[in-house]
Motif scaffolding. Structure first.
Motif, PDB file in Angstrom:
ATOM      1  N   ARG A 172      31.375  61.013  22.035  1.00 54.65           N
ATOM      2  CA  ARG A 172      32.229  60.001  22.672  1.00 54.65           C
ATOM      3  C   ARG A 172      33.637  60.016  22.088  1.00 54.65           C
ATOM      4  O   ARG A 172      34.612  59.818  22.811  1.00 54.65           O
ATOM      5  CB  ARG A 172      31.612  58.610  22.529  1.00 54.65           C
ATOM      6  N   LEU A 173      33.736  60.212  20.780  1.00 61.46           N
ATOM      7  CA  LEU A 173      35.043  60.204  20.140  1.00 61.46           C
ATOM      8  C   LEU A 173      35.940  61.343  20.621  1.00 61.46           C
ATOM      9  O   LEU A 173      37.164  61.288  20.457  1.00 61.46           O
ATOM     10  CB  LEU A 173      34.883  60.268  18.617  1.00 61.46           C
ATOM     11  N   THR A 174      35.366  62.372  21.217  1.00 64.28           N
ATOM     12  CA  THR A 174      36.164  63.456  21.787  1.00 64.28           C
ATOM     13  C   THR A 174      36.175  63.413  23.312  1.00 64.28           C
ATOM     14  O   THR A 174      37.228  63.590  23.931  1.00 64.28           O
ATOM     15  CB  THR A 174      35.635  64.829  21.326  1.00 64.28           C
ATOM     16  N   ASN A 175      35.030  63.142  23.932  1.00 73.65           N
ATOM     17  CA  ASN A 175      34.929  63.172  25.387  1.00 73.65           C
ATOM     18  C   ASN A 175      35.774  62.092  26.046  1.00 73.65           C
ATOM     19  O   ASN A 175      36.410  62.320  27.086  1.00 73.65           O
ATOM     20  CB  ASN A 175      33.459  63.021  25.803  1.00 73.65           C
ATOM     21  N   ILE A 176      35.816  60.911  25.443  1.00 72.51           N
ATOM     22  CA  ILE A 176      36.616  59.821  26.008  1.00 72.51           C
ATOM     23  C   ILE A 176      38.095  60.157  25.947  1.00 72.51           C
ATOM     24  O   ILE A 176      38.840  59.960  26.910  1.00 72.51           O
ATOM     25  CB  ILE A 176      36.299  58.497  25.288  1.00 72.51           C
ATOM     26  N   PHE A 177      38.540  60.697  24.816  1.00 73.32           N
ATOM     27  CA  PHE A 177      39.949  61.076  24.706  1.00 73.32           C
ATOM     28  C   PHE A 177      40.293  62.223  25.654  1.00 73.32           C
ATOM     29  O   PHE A 177      41.435  62.344  26.101  1.00 73.32           O
ATOM     30  CB  PHE A 177      40.290  61.454  23.259  1.00 73.32           C
ATOM     31  N   LYS A 178      39.317  63.060  25.957  1.00 77.76           N
ATOM     32  CA  LYS A 178      39.561  64.157  26.898  1.00 77.76           C
ATOM     33  C   LYS A 178      39.782  63.649  28.310  1.00 77.76           C
ATOM     34  O   LYS A 178      40.607  64.193  29.053  1.00 77.76           O
ATOM     35  CB  LYS A 178      38.379  65.134  26.872  1.00 77.76           C
ATOM     36  N   HIS A 179      39.067  62.588  28.703  1.00 77.69           N
ATOM     37  CA  HIS A 179      39.064  62.177  30.103  1.00 77.69           C
ATOM     38  C   HIS A 179      39.803  60.869  30.385  1.00 77.69           C
ATOM     39  O   HIS A 179      39.892  60.466  31.548  1.00 77.69           O
ATOM     40  CB  HIS A 179      37.617  62.070  30.598  1.00 77.69           C
ATOM     41  N   ILE A 180      40.320  60.212  29.353  1.00 77.48           N
ATOM     42  CA  ILE A 180      41.148  59.020  29.544  1.00 77.48           C
ATOM     43  C   ILE A 180      42.598  59.407  29.252  1.00 77.48           C
ATOM     44  O   ILE A 180      42.897  59.959  28.201  1.00 77.48           O
ATOM     45  CB  ILE A 180      40.695  57.872  28.620  1.00 77.48           C
ATOM     46  N   LYS A 181      43.482  59.093  30.175  1.00 77.70           N
ATOM     47  CA  LYS A 181      44.864  59.529  30.040  1.00 77.70           C
ATOM     48  C   LYS A 181      45.641  58.732  28.993  1.00 77.70           C
ATOM     49  O   LYS A 181      46.521  59.267  28.324  1.00 77.70           O
ATOM     50  CB  LYS A 181      45.565  59.451  31.404  1.00 77.70           C
ATOM     51  N   ASP A 182      45.354  57.452  28.860  1.00 81.09           N
ATOM     52  CA  ASP A 182      46.062  56.596  27.913  1.00 81.09           C
ATOM     53  C   ASP A 182      45.354  56.641  26.556  1.00 81.09           C
ATOM     54  O   ASP A 182      44.248  56.116  26.421  1.00 81.09           O
ATOM     55  CB  ASP A 182      46.097  55.162  28.440  1.00 81.09           C
ATOM     56  N   PRO A 183      45.946  57.252  25.538  1.00 82.28           N
ATOM     57  CA  PRO A 183      45.273  57.344  24.243  1.00 82.28           C
ATOM     58  C   PRO A 183      45.017  55.992  23.593  1.00 82.28           C
ATOM     59  O   PRO A 183      44.053  55.842  22.840  1.00 82.28           O
ATOM     60  CB  PRO A 183      46.230  58.202  23.396  1.00 82.28           C
ATOM     61  N   GLU A 184      45.853  54.986  23.885  1.00 81.75           N
ATOM     62  CA  GLU A 184      45.611  53.662  23.321  1.00 81.75           C
ATOM     63  C   GLU A 184      44.350  53.045  23.908  1.00 81.75           C
ATOM     64  O   GLU A 184      43.568  52.406  23.197  1.00 81.75           O
ATOM     65  CB  GLU A 184      46.812  52.748  23.563  1.00 81.75           C
ATOM     66  N   LEU A 185      44.136  53.232  25.195  1.00 78.11           N
ATOM     67  CA  LEU A 185      42.903  52.744  25.807  1.00 78.11           C
ATOM     68  C   LEU A 185      41.710  53.517  25.270  1.00 78.11           C
ATOM     69  O   LEU A 185      40.666  52.930  24.947  1.00 78.11           O
ATOM     70  CB  LEU A 185      42.970  52.872  27.332  1.00 78.11           C
ATOM     71  N   ALA A 186      41.844  54.831  25.166  1.00 74.50           N
ATOM     72  CA  ALA A 186      40.756  55.641  24.613  1.00 74.50           C
ATOM     73  C   ALA A 186      40.382  55.158  23.216  1.00 74.50           C
ATOM     74  O   ALA A 186      39.198  55.073  22.868  1.00 74.50           O
ATOM     75  CB  ALA A 186      41.165  57.111  24.581  1.00 74.50           C
ATOM     76  N   ALA A 187      41.391  54.819  22.422  1.00 74.56           N
ATOM     77  CA  ALA A 187      41.125  54.325  21.074  1.00 74.56           C
ATOM     78  C   ALA A 187      40.363  53.006  21.108  1.00 74.56           C
ATOM     79  O   ALA A 187      39.424  52.793  20.328  1.00 74.56           O
ATOM     80  CB  ALA A 187      42.439  54.153  20.312  1.00 74.56           C
ATOM     81  N   GLU A 188      40.746  52.120  22.016  1.00 73.60           N
ATOM     82  CA  GLU A 188      40.020  50.841  22.133  1.00 73.60           C
ATOM     83  C   GLU A 188      38.564  51.076  22.523  1.00 73.60           C
ATOM     84  O   GLU A 188      37.663  50.418  22.012  1.00 73.60           O
ATOM     85  CB  GLU A 188      40.692  49.945  23.177  1.00 73.60           C
TER      86      GLU A 188
END
Length: 283
Positions: A172-188
Motif C-alpha cells: 500500500r505504501l507504494t501502490n497508493i503513491f503510484k496511483h494517486i496523483k496528489d502526494p499529500e492525499l496519498a500520504a494521508e
C-alpha cells in the motif's frame, strides 16, 4: 567560531519561546499521546499483556485527534476530478456484507478458499472494527481497506503473521503513491501503514535481529508488488473469489507476488523469542 561547532551540529538555530511546554511546527510532535505511543511501540519488547493489534487500536484514537477531516475530504474530491479510476471507485461505492460462512463454498486453491482456510484455522474475525455505513469519502476508503486487507495478504504473498504484515503494508505504501496523483492525499491515505510498519522494523532490529532479514524480504516484496501492480486497493475483489490464486492475481493486475513463508519468524517475533528457546531446549 563556526570551526568549533561539530560538523553534524552546524546550522542548528536555537528557538526562543515563552511557552512552558513543547511547541513544534509538527502536529505529530506536538501531540503528547502520539509521542508516548511512539516511544512504546518503537522501543518495547513484545509481551502478552499488549498484543500488537491493540497498539493499532490505540493509535486510531490518536490519529482521530490529529486529522483535518474537512481538508482530507476536499483532497479526495479534488483527486476525483483528475483521476477517473479513483472517481469511478467512489461513484460506485461498492462494499461487501459477507460472513465467514459465505466462503465455505470456494475450492481450497481459490482466493476465497485460501481465505476461508486461513480465517477458520487461525480463529480470526472478518470485521475487526464495528460495522457502520460510510458517511464520508474517507470512511468509505477506510471501510474497503479493512474489508480487503486480509485478501491483500494472500494476493501480495504475505503470511498471516506479524512478519507477513509487512508485505501488504508496503504494497500500500507504494501502490497508493503510484496511483494517486496528489502526494499529500496519498500520504494521508498511508498514515496508518507507515506508523503500523514501524513496529516491525524498529522493534525487530532492536530486540529480534534474528528475523531482521525476514522483515527486509517482506518489505522488498511489498514494494515490488506495489510498484508493479494495478491499483489493487481500488479493485473489486469479490468477483475473483472463485478463481485459483494465480488467476485471481492476473485478473486483478497483481504482479511480482510470491508466497513468503514467514510463520516461524512471525512466531519468534510474537513470542519474544521464547518459541525458539523452547524448541532448542527440547532438542
Amino acid at each position: 567560531m563556526a570551526d568549533d561547532v561539530p560538523y553534524l551540529f552546524r546550522g542548528v538555530m536555537p528557538v526562543e519561546t515563552p511557552s512552558s511546554v513543547l511547541v513544534s511546527s509538527s502536529k505529530y510532535l506536538n501531540n503528547p499521546r502520539l509521542r508516548e505511543w511512539l516511544a512504546m511501540i518503537l522501543l518495547r519488547r513484545n509481551g502478552p499483556d499488549m498484543p500488537p493489534p491493540a497498539e493499532m487500536y490505540e493509535f486510531m484514537g490518536i490519529l482521530d485527534e490529529l486529522r483535518d477531516y474537512d481538508r482530507i475530504e476536499q483532497m479526495i474530491t479534488d483527486e476525483r476530478k483528475v483521476n477517473p479510476e479513483f472517481d469511478a471507485w467512489f461513484a460506485e461505492g461498492f462494499h461487501s456484507t459477507y460472513t465467514i460462512e459465505d466462503f465455505r463454498q470456494y475450492d481450497p486453491g481459490s482466493l476465497g478458499g485460501i481465505f476461508y482456510t486461513w480465517i477458520t484455522e487461525g480463529d480470526y474475525e472478518i470485521q475487526i472494527t464495528p460495522w457502520q455505513e460510510p458517511k464520508t469519502q474517507l470512511e468509505f476508503y477506510n471501510l474497503r481497506a479493512g474489508q480487503t486487507h486480509d485478501f491483500e495478504h494472500i494476493l501480495t504473498g504475505g503470511g498471516f503473521n506479524f512478519m507477513g504484515e509487512l508485505v501488504p503494508y508496503w504494497y500500500r505504501l507504494t501502490n497508493i503513491f503510484k496511483h494517486i496523483k496528489d502526494p499529500e492525499l496519498a500520504a494521508e491515505l498511508c498514515t496508518i501503514y507507515i506508523f503500523g510498519s514501524l513496529r516491525y522494523t524498529v522493534r525487530t532490529i532492536l530486540h529480534y535481529p534474528q528475523v531482521w532479514m525476514t522483515a527486509v524480504k517482506c518489505i522488498e516484496q511489498g514494494m515490488k508488488v506495489g510498484q508493479a501492480s494495478d491499483a489493487l486497493f481500488m479493485k473489486k475483489l469479490e468477483p475473483a473469489f472463485h478463481l485459483p490464486l494465480e488467476e485471481a492475481r492476473a485478473a486483478l493486475g497483481v504482479r511480482e507476488a510470491v508466497f513468503l513463508d514467514t510463520h516461524n519468524e512471525g512466531m519468534f517475533w510474537a513470542t519474544d523469542g521464547k518459541e525458539q528457546l523452547l524448541r532448542e531446549a527440547a532438542e
